[in-house]
Design a protein around this motif. Structure first.
Motif, PDB file in Angstrom:
ATOM      1  N   GLY A   1      -0.284  -0.960  -6.508  1.00  0.00           N
ATOM      2  CA  GLY A   1      -0.165  -0.174  -5.265  1.00  0.00           C
ATOM      3  C   GLY A   1       0.250   1.476  -5.480  1.00  0.00           C
ATOM      4  O   GLY A   1       0.086   1.812  -7.283  1.00  0.00           O
ATOM      5  N   GLU A   2       0.275   2.039  -5.167  1.00  0.00           N
ATOM      6  CA  GLU A   2       0.997   4.025  -5.169  1.00  0.00           C
ATOM      7  C   GLU A   2       1.880   3.748  -4.941  1.00  0.00           C
ATOM      8  O   GLU A   2       2.712   4.778  -6.260  1.00  0.00           O
ATOM      9  CB  GLU A   2       0.456   4.516  -3.501  1.00  0.00           C
ATOM     10  CG  GLU A   2       0.253   6.254  -3.661  1.00  0.00           C
ATOM     11  CD  GLU A   2      -0.285   6.473  -2.507  1.00  0.00           C
ATOM     12  OE1 GLU A   2      -1.564   5.718  -1.779  1.00  0.00           O
ATOM     13  OE2 GLU A   2       0.542   6.942  -1.674  1.00  0.00           O
ATOM     14  N   GLY A   3       2.739   4.009  -4.123  1.00  0.00           N
ATOM     15  CA  GLY A   3       4.231   3.877  -4.613  1.00  0.00           C
ATOM     16  C   GLY A   3       4.792   3.750  -2.934  1.00  0.00           C
ATOM     17  O   GLY A   3       4.261   3.207  -2.202  1.00  0.00           O
ATOM     18  N   PRO A   4       6.576   3.360  -3.091  1.00  0.00           N
ATOM     19  CA  PRO A   4       7.555   2.504  -1.884  1.00  0.00           C
ATOM     20  C   PRO A   4       7.313   3.400  -1.161  1.00  0.00           C
ATOM     21  O   PRO A   4       7.299   4.807  -0.939  1.00  0.00           O
ATOM     22  CB  PRO A   4       9.054   2.427  -2.541  1.00  0.00           C
ATOM     23  CG  PRO A   4       8.646   2.964  -4.391  1.00  0.00           C
ATOM     24  CD  PRO A   4       7.292   3.601  -4.509  1.00  0.00           C
ATOM     25  N   GLY A   5       7.052   2.997   0.068  1.00  0.00           N
ATOM     26  CA  GLY A   5       6.983   3.488   1.547  1.00  0.00           C
ATOM     27  C   GLY A   5       8.669   3.355   2.099  1.00  0.00           C
ATOM     28  O   GLY A   5       9.401   2.897   1.120  1.00  0.00           O
TER      29      GLY A   5
ATOM     30  N   GLU B   1       9.736  -0.408   1.782  1.00  0.00           N
ATOM     31  CA  GLU B   1       9.816  -0.657  -0.011  1.00  0.00           C
ATOM     32  C   GLU B   1      11.132  -0.383  -0.286  1.00  0.00           C
ATOM     33  O   GLU B   1      12.234  -1.048  -1.363  1.00  0.00           O
ATOM     34  CB  GLU B   1       8.360  -0.679   0.124  1.00  0.00           C
ATOM     35  CG  GLU B   1       7.433  -1.737   0.224  1.00  0.00           C
ATOM     36  CD  GLU B   1       6.824  -1.073   1.388  1.00  0.00           C
ATOM     37  OE1 GLU B   1       6.913  -0.115   1.952  1.00  0.00           O
ATOM     38  OE2 GLU B   1       5.773  -1.800   2.050  1.00  0.00           O
TER      39      GLU B   1
ATOM     40  N   PRO C   1       8.141  -4.312  -3.554  1.00  0.00           N
ATOM     41  CA  PRO C   1       6.886  -3.564  -3.105  1.00  0.00           C
ATOM     42  C   PRO C   1       6.013  -4.539  -1.966  1.00  0.00           C
ATOM     43  O   PRO C   1       5.649  -5.472  -1.800  1.00  0.00           O
ATOM     44  CB  PRO C   1       5.921  -3.336  -4.150  1.00  0.00           C
ATOM     45  CG  PRO C   1       6.439  -5.454  -5.061  1.00  0.00           C
ATOM     46  CD  PRO C   1       7.893  -5.131  -4.675  1.00  0.00           C
ATOM     47  N   PHE C   2       5.469  -3.339  -1.001  1.00  0.00           N
ATOM     48  CA  PHE C   2       4.155  -3.635  -0.117  1.00  0.00           C
ATOM     49  C   PHE C   2       5.155  -5.014   0.822  1.00  0.00           C
ATOM     50  O   PHE C   2       4.591  -6.405   1.110  1.00  0.00           O
ATOM     51  CB  PHE C   2       3.635  -4.982  -0.998  1.00  0.00           C
ATOM     52  CG  PHE C   2       2.427  -3.478  -0.979  1.00  0.00           C
ATOM     53  CD1 PHE C   2       1.013  -2.963  -0.120  1.00  0.00           C
ATOM     54  CD2 PHE C   2       2.668  -2.837  -2.365  1.00  0.00           C
ATOM     55  CE1 PHE C   2       0.739  -2.280  -0.115  1.00  0.00           C
ATOM     56  CE2 PHE C   2       0.963  -2.100  -2.782  1.00  0.00           C
ATOM     57  CZ  PHE C   2       0.385  -1.877  -1.708  1.00  0.00           C
TER      58      PHE C   2
ATOM     59  N   ASN D   1       3.936  -0.876  -8.836  1.00  0.00           N
ATOM     60  CA  ASN D   1       3.249   0.474  -8.188  1.00  0.00           C
ATOM     61  C   ASN D   1       2.830   1.892  -9.107  1.00  0.00           C
ATOM     62  O   ASN D   1       3.740   1.951 -10.322  1.00  0.00           O
ATOM     63  CB  ASN D   1       3.657   1.329  -6.964  1.00  0.00           C
ATOM     64  CG  ASN D   1       3.622   0.826  -5.722  1.00  0.00           C
ATOM     65  OD1 ASN D   1       2.588   0.423  -4.628  1.00  0.00           O
ATOM     66  ND2 ASN D   1       5.047  -0.103  -4.661  1.00  0.00           N
TER      67      ASN D   1
ATOM     68  N   HIS E   1      -7.021   0.919  -0.003  1.00  0.00           N
ATOM     69  CA  HIS E   1      -5.658   0.873  -0.034  1.00  0.00           C
ATOM     70  C   HIS E   1      -4.904  -0.165   0.940  1.00  0.00           C
ATOM     71  O   HIS E   1      -6.253   0.446   2.150  1.00  0.00           O
ATOM     72  CB  HIS E   1      -4.504   2.013   0.519  1.00  0.00           C
ATOM     73  CG  HIS E   1      -3.255   1.626  -0.185  1.00  0.00           C
ATOM     74  ND1 HIS E   1      -2.605   1.498   0.488  1.00  0.00           N
ATOM     75  CD2 HIS E   1      -2.770   2.161  -0.854  1.00  0.00           C
ATOM     76  CE1 HIS E   1      -1.029   0.803   0.965  1.00  0.00           C
ATOM     77  NE2 HIS E   1      -0.855   1.585  -0.777  1.00  0.00           N
TER      78      HIS E   1
HETATM   79  N1  URA Z   1       1.612   1.464   0.191  1.00  0.00           N
HETATM   80  C1  URA Z   1       2.476   1.267  -1.713  1.00  0.00           C
HETATM   81  O1  URA Z   1       1.487   1.484  -1.947  1.00  0.00           O
HETATM   82  N2  URA Z   1       2.662   0.188  -2.150  1.00  0.00           N
HETATM   83  C2  URA Z   1       3.647  -0.067  -1.493  1.00  0.00           C
HETATM   84  O2  URA Z   1       4.551  -1.049  -2.346  1.00  0.00           O
HETATM   85  C3  URA Z   1       3.522  -0.258   0.030  1.00  0.00           C
HETATM   86  C4  URA Z   1       2.909   0.352   0.758  1.00  0.00           C
END
Ligand code: URA
Length: 190
Positions: A42-46, A49, A55-56, A82, A156
């Motif tokens: 993925g991209e990065g934690p929200g 997370e 993650p996710f 991520n 995504h």
């Molecule tokens: N979106 C992401 O790209 N990664 C995550 O871990 C959570 C949401």
């Protein structure tokens, strides 16, 4: 000395290479099987997370779980990571400088896991792992050979929450991923 998951986690744990560390509650290293043949990026934690350190696990994560289930997978059979390990403020796109600072961690995860298949979740991961000018609307579901690995990108899960009209195409892409897994690493389904 050869790298190991323990060494990598220890090296990554206190990372302060970019400003994203300043506001994090938790660094989100990754999750799943360290023997997985399939890696989702993925991209990065929200927000969730960042709070939970996994993650996710927010709304997009629930959808990702459903997407995995659709192709007979679950988190125990894949690895999820991520591009950046710390939450960007207000979930903005990670800056290139932040991605560069964080790149070593994902590269070492990939080297340790040595996955046959990488699935990029969204444009940011695809731009980092396939090609800088990757066009997710045109190129999702296509397969690329990147350093000997089969790599694809799908929308995504957050994009699928915002725009349900993208879901049928994603179902097709997921079927393609299942086919590719059966062809390249059928043991995943055994
Ligand atoms: N979106 C992401 O790209 N990664 C995550 O871990 C959570 C949401």
């Amino acid at each position: 000395m050869a790298d190991s998951w323990e060494q990598l986690k220890a090296d990554c744990a206190g990372c302060r290479r970019c400003a994203l560390h300043e506001h994090r509650h938790n660094l989100v290293f990754g999750d799943g099987s360290e023997h997985a043949r399939v890696l989702f990026v993925g991209e990065g934690p929200g927000e969730q997370e960042d709070l939970q350190g996994r993650p996710f696990v927010g709304p997009a994560g629930k959808l990702l779980d459903d997407m995995l289930e659709m192709i007979d997978l679950d988190r125990s059979r894949v690895y999820i990571a991520n591009i950046v390990k710390c939450r960007p403020p207000r979930n903005r796109d990670p800056l290139f400088t932040e991605q560069d600072c964080c790149a070593e961690w994902l590269q070492r995860q990939i080297a340790l896991l040595n996955p046959e298949i990488i699935v990029c979740l969204g444009r940011i991961a695809a731009a980092a792992l396939i090609r800088e000018n990757f066009r997710i609307t045109r190129e999702h579901g296509q397969w690329y050979n990147v350093e000997g690995r089969a790599v694809t990108a799908i929308y995504h899960p957050s994009a699928l929450l915002r725009d349900v009209s993208k879901r049928p195409e994603t179902f097709e892409d997921l079927r393609g991923i299942r086919q590719q897994i059966r062809a390249i690493c059928p043991e995943v389904y055994q």
